[in-house]
Design an enzyme around this catalytic site. Structure first.
Site, mmCIF file in Angstrom:
data_model
loop_
_atom_site.group_PDB
_atom_site.id
_atom_site.type_symbol
_atom_site.label_atom_id
_atom_site.label_comp_id
_atom_site.label_asym_id
_atom_site.label_seq_id
_atom_site.Cartn_x
_atom_site.Cartn_y
_atom_site.Cartn_z
ATOM 1 N N ASP A 168 -6.280 -3.588 -7.648
ATOM 2 C CA ASP A 168 -6.950 -4.141 -6.402
ATOM 3 C C ASP A 168 -7.147 -5.853 -6.598
ATOM 4 O O ASP A 168 -7.368 -6.150 -7.753
ATOM 5 C CB ASP A 168 -8.361 -3.431 -6.044
ATOM 6 C CG ASP A 168 -8.681 -3.759 -4.516
ATOM 7 O OD1 ASP A 168 -7.979 -2.902 -3.587
ATOM 8 O OD2 ASP A 168 -9.323 -4.847 -4.140
ATOM 9 N N ARG A 204 -3.907 6.694 0.220
ATOM 10 C CA ARG A 204 -4.359 7.866 0.786
ATOM 11 C C ARG A 204 -3.641 8.784 1.713
ATOM 12 O O ARG A 204 -4.039 9.949 2.118
ATOM 13 C CB ARG A 204 -5.812 7.761 1.296
ATOM 14 C CG ARG A 204 -7.076 7.375 0.299
ATOM 15 C CD ARG A 204 -8.087 6.913 0.935
ATOM 16 N NE ARG A 204 -7.938 5.515 1.391
ATOM 17 C CZ ARG A 204 -9.055 4.601 2.132
ATOM 18 N NH1 ARG A 204 -10.025 5.160 2.139
ATOM 19 N NH2 ARG A 204 -8.368 3.485 2.488
ATOM 20 N N ARG A 260 -6.825 10.910 -7.249
ATOM 21 C CA ARG A 260 -7.944 9.909 -6.922
ATOM 22 C C ARG A 260 -9.244 10.891 -7.107
ATOM 23 O O ARG A 260 -10.271 10.381 -7.485
ATOM 24 C CB ARG A 260 -7.806 9.705 -5.531
ATOM 25 C CG ARG A 260 -9.018 9.079 -4.812
ATOM 26 C CD ARG A 260 -9.287 7.390 -5.410
ATOM 27 N NE ARG A 260 -10.127 6.836 -4.399
ATOM 28 C CZ ARG A 260 -11.311 7.239 -4.238
ATOM 29 N NH1 ARG A 260 -12.005 7.893 -5.045
ATOM 30 N NH2 ARG A 260 -12.275 6.664 -3.368
ATOM 31 N N ARG A 285 0.890 -1.062 0.018
ATOM 32 C CA ARG A 285 0.015 0.086 -0.149
ATOM 33 C C ARG A 285 0.798 1.356 0.076
ATOM 34 O O ARG A 285 0.301 2.163 0.579
ATOM 35 C CB ARG A 285 -0.963 -0.083 1.044
ATOM 36 C CG ARG A 285 -2.079 -0.987 0.931
ATOM 37 C CD ARG A 285 -2.987 -0.441 0.218
ATOM 38 N NE ARG A 285 -4.344 -1.394 0.110
ATOM 39 C CZ ARG A 285 -5.338 -1.197 0.817
ATOM 40 N NH1 ARG A 285 -5.533 -0.269 1.833
ATOM 41 N NH2 ARG A 285 -6.237 -1.947 0.626
ATOM 42 N N TYR A 341 -14.462 -12.688 0.153
ATOM 43 C CA TYR A 341 -15.218 -11.351 -0.377
ATOM 44 C C TYR A 341 -16.195 -11.771 -1.177
ATOM 45 O O TYR A 341 -17.398 -11.152 -1.047
ATOM 46 C CB TYR A 341 -14.155 -10.585 -1.049
ATOM 47 C CG TYR A 341 -13.229 -9.619 -0.215
ATOM 48 C CD1 TYR A 341 -13.843 -8.457 0.789
ATOM 49 C CD2 TYR A 341 -11.947 -10.135 0.146
ATOM 50 C CE1 TYR A 341 -12.814 -7.751 1.549
ATOM 51 C CE2 TYR A 341 -11.034 -9.213 0.824
ATOM 52 C CZ TYR A 341 -11.415 -8.271 1.616
ATOM 53 O OH TYR A 341 -10.448 -7.674 2.436
HETATM 54 O O1 CP3 Z 1 0.108 0.250 -3.130
HETATM 55 C C1 CP3 Z 1 -0.205 -0.873 -3.410
HETATM 56 O O2 CP3 Z 1 -0.178 -1.820 -2.131
HETATM 57 C C2 CP3 Z 1 -0.934 -1.144 -4.416
HETATM 58 C C3 CP3 Z 1 -2.186 -1.378 -4.613
HETATM 59 C C4 CP3 Z 1 -3.101 -2.170 -3.806
HETATM 60 C C5 CP3 Z 1 -4.422 -1.773 -3.336
HETATM 61 N N1 CP3 Z 1 -5.173 -2.910 -2.890
HETATM 62 C C6 CP3 Z 1 -5.241 -0.366 -3.376
HETATM 63 C C7 CP3 Z 1 -6.098 0.118 -2.617
HETATM 64 C C8 CP3 Z 1 -2.859 -3.640 -3.536
HETATM 65 C C9 CP3 Z 1 -1.672 -4.452 -3.787
HETATM 66 C C10 CP3 Z 1 -4.100 -3.974 -2.898
HETATM 67 C C11 CP3 Z 1 -4.643 -5.158 -2.186
HETATM 68 C C12 CP3 Z 1 -5.847 -5.479 -1.582
HETATM 69 N N2 CP3 Z 1 -6.886 -4.962 -1.586
HETATM 70 C C13 CP3 Z 1 -5.846 -6.577 -0.419
HETATM 71 C C14 CP3 Z 1 -4.668 -7.266 0.212
HETATM 72 C C15 CP3 Z 1 -3.752 -6.586 0.789
HETATM 73 C C16 CP3 Z 1 -4.327 -6.079 2.122
HETATM 74 O O3 CP3 Z 1 -4.361 -4.969 2.352
HETATM 75 O O4 CP3 Z 1 -4.423 -7.038 3.009
HETATM 76 C C17 CP3 Z 1 -7.167 -6.504 0.087
HETATM 77 C C18 CP3 Z 1 -7.676 -7.478 1.163
HETATM 78 C C19 CP3 Z 1 -7.810 -5.680 -0.787
HETATM 79 C C20 CP3 Z 1 -9.332 -5.356 -0.668
HETATM 80 C C21 CP3 Z 1 -9.573 -3.883 -0.313
HETATM 81 N N3 CP3 Z 1 -9.383 -2.797 -1.180
HETATM 82 C C22 CP3 Z 1 -10.438 -3.297 0.495
HETATM 83 C C23 CP3 Z 1 -10.755 -4.162 1.687
HETATM 84 C C24 CP3 Z 1 -10.337 -1.882 0.451
HETATM 85 C C25 CP3 Z 1 -10.997 -0.823 1.529
HETATM 86 C C26 CP3 Z 1 -10.318 -0.585 2.706
HETATM 87 C C27 CP3 Z 1 -9.374 0.596 2.415
HETATM 88 O O5 CP3 Z 1 -8.350 0.937 2.702
HETATM 89 O O6 CP3 Z 1 -10.192 1.598 1.913
HETATM 90 C C28 CP3 Z 1 -9.741 -1.429 -0.560
HETATM 91 C C29 CP3 Z 1 -9.514 -0.438 -1.312
HETATM 92 C C30 CP3 Z 1 -8.321 -0.008 -1.721
HETATM 93 N N4 CP3 Z 1 -7.301 -0.580 -2.393
HETATM 94 C C31 CP3 Z 1 -7.650 1.485 -1.490
HETATM 95 C C32 CP3 Z 1 -6.418 1.378 -1.992
HETATM 96 C C33 CP3 Z 1 -5.295 2.622 -2.489
HETATM 97 C C34 CP3 Z 1 -8.193 2.650 -1.002
HETATM 98 C C35 CP3 Z 1 -9.168 3.340 -2.003
HETATM 99 C C36 CP3 Z 1 -9.327 4.743 -2.103
HETATM 100 O O7 CP3 Z 1 -8.482 5.377 -2.583
HETATM 101 O O8 CP3 Z 1 -10.629 5.176 -1.775
#
Ligand code: CP3
Length: 348
Positions: free
Chosen positions: A83, A37, A46, A33, A159
């Site tokens: 994602d 944000r 974004r 990540r 999910y």
């Molecule tokens: O920088 C990175 O790591 C690359 C991009 C990336 C994202 N998600 C961007 C993201 C990666 C590799 C992921 C993986 C991901 N997504 C996982 C596995 C890793 C982990 O964190 O356990 C999981 C479980 C998800 C599912 C997911 N995506 C959830 C549960 C959420 C919501 C929670 C949150 O933080 O808002 C997301 C959204 C998400 N994925 C965001 C980002 C940057 C935030 C969205 C936004 O900008 O509004």
């Protein structure tokens, strides 16, 4: 193009060297990540993109946020901005991200639900993500590796069954009962993940990570059957098409079963959770991790101490510095920089 260093020999990627067990110039660092944000420049893009998924499917903007953290920090890798839920979305399942609430998905809870889903290869969603991969690769220096990724079948299925809630109880019950539709869903996700990761490899990803964020939910035979086996099948399937593509397996929270993840044939490295002691692993395993993301909220001094503890516990030739889980919202970007500096200082 970013600076690529001096001299005629192209600088090598420390990440790829460690993954391939070659002598590396330094301990590679990247953060799960790392684009997100906590960075003001991410929030600006974004906003321009619209929704989170609009950003994932906009190759120019997604490539931009992928490289943003490498402009700020001396990192060894970029991770594709996308994602893990792109796969169910590309399969045709409705997926939305409710602002501040996490993902909401249509559900898969029967054979009929599963049979309605399509293959991901060649879909708009996968094609856009692969365009992001090639656009990003073109913007990185030779010593900055590009990591692609997918979610592991257990995590993605949880999910899809739960509709996006973090409640994995329904998926777990289906797994314990060996519901035929659930086993078929896992098999389908193995196949789609192989196609998805192979497409990322074709587009220019130089390593891939399989995220099994909820692997720690399962133990015993269920851990074997729904985490270790499907992940091993993905590794084998990807290696068949891309024998030289390094693969990092992140089975988060499995504790001592990290030994099993490390033994998956073809896995080049394992990612480990914060709770895991790096020094305990067999010496022939490449390990990624595992600074506590919460330590970053405690400030630069705590971070420097924790970095010292982690870096002295493992030989840098088989360590990829990372967190035990993703960077948290609200993390001070300057503390992320302090982590990188502390690792570099430790190794001087
Ligand atoms: O920088 C990175 O790591 C690359 C991009 C990336 C994202 N998600 C961007 C993201 C990666 C590799 C992921 C993986 C991901 N997504 C996982 C596995 C890793 C982990 O964190 O356990 C999981 C479980 C998800 C599912 C997911 N995506 C959830 C549960 C959420 C919501 C929670 C949150 O933080 O808002 C997301 C959204 C998400 N994925 C965001 C980002 C940057 C935030 C969205 C936004 O900008 O509004």
């Amino acid at each position: 193009m970013m600076g690529t260093g001096k001299g005629t020999a192209a600088p090598r990627s420390a990440l790829l060297d460690v993954l391939n067990r070659k002598p590396a110039q330094r301990r590679p660092i990247w953060f799960m990540r790392q684009a997100g944000r906590y960075l003001p420049e991410y929030r600006a893009v974004r906003e321009k993109a619209g929704s989170f998924l609009d950003l994932c499917y906009n190759p120019e903007l997604a490539a931009e946020v992928t490289v943003q953290p490498l402009r700020r920090y001396d990192l060894d890798a970029a991770i594709l901005f996308a994602d893990i839920l792109v796969v169910p979305h590309a399969m045709g399942l409705p997926v939305t991200f409710a602002e501040g609430e996490g993902p909401v998905l249509g559900t898969v809870r029967s054979r009929e639900d599963l049979d309605r889903l399509r293959q991901v290869a060649g879909t708009y969603e996968v094609n856009q993500v692969c365009r992001t991969v090639s656009l990003t690769r073109a913007q990185l220096a030779p010593n900055q590796a590009l990591i692609g990724f997918c979610g592991a079948p257990w995590t993605v299925a949880s999910y899809m069954v739960g509709g996006g809630s973090s409640d994995r109880v329904m998926a777990k019950v289906a797994a314990y009962q060996r519901q035929p539709w659930f086993c078929a869903l896992i098999d389908r996700l193995v196949k789609e993940s192989v196609d998805y990761l192979s497409a990322q490899g074709d587009a220019g990803a130089q390593a891939v990570q399989i995220f099994d964020s909820w692997a720690g939910d399962l133990v015993g035979t269920e851990l074997e059957e729904f985490v270790m086996k499907p992940v091993a099948d993905i590794v084998a399937g990807v290696k068949e098409r891309h024998p030289a593509l390094p693969i990092i397996v992140f089975a988060r929270g499995v504790g001592m079963a990290q030994y099993k993840a490390a033994a998956i044939p073809g896995a080049n490295a394992i990612g480990v959770e914060t709770e895991f002691g790096l020094a305990d692993l067999p010496k022939d395993v490449v390990v990624q991790g595992n600074l506590d993301p919460v330590a970053l909220l405690a400030g630069s001094e705590v971070v420097a101490r924790e970095v010292g503890r982690i870096c002295s516990s493992i030989d840098r030739q088989r360590h990829i510095f990372n967190l035990g889980h993703g960077i948290r919202l609200g993390t001070d970007p300057s503390v992320v920089g302090a982590v990188v500096e502390a690792v570099r200082r430790h190794d001087e």
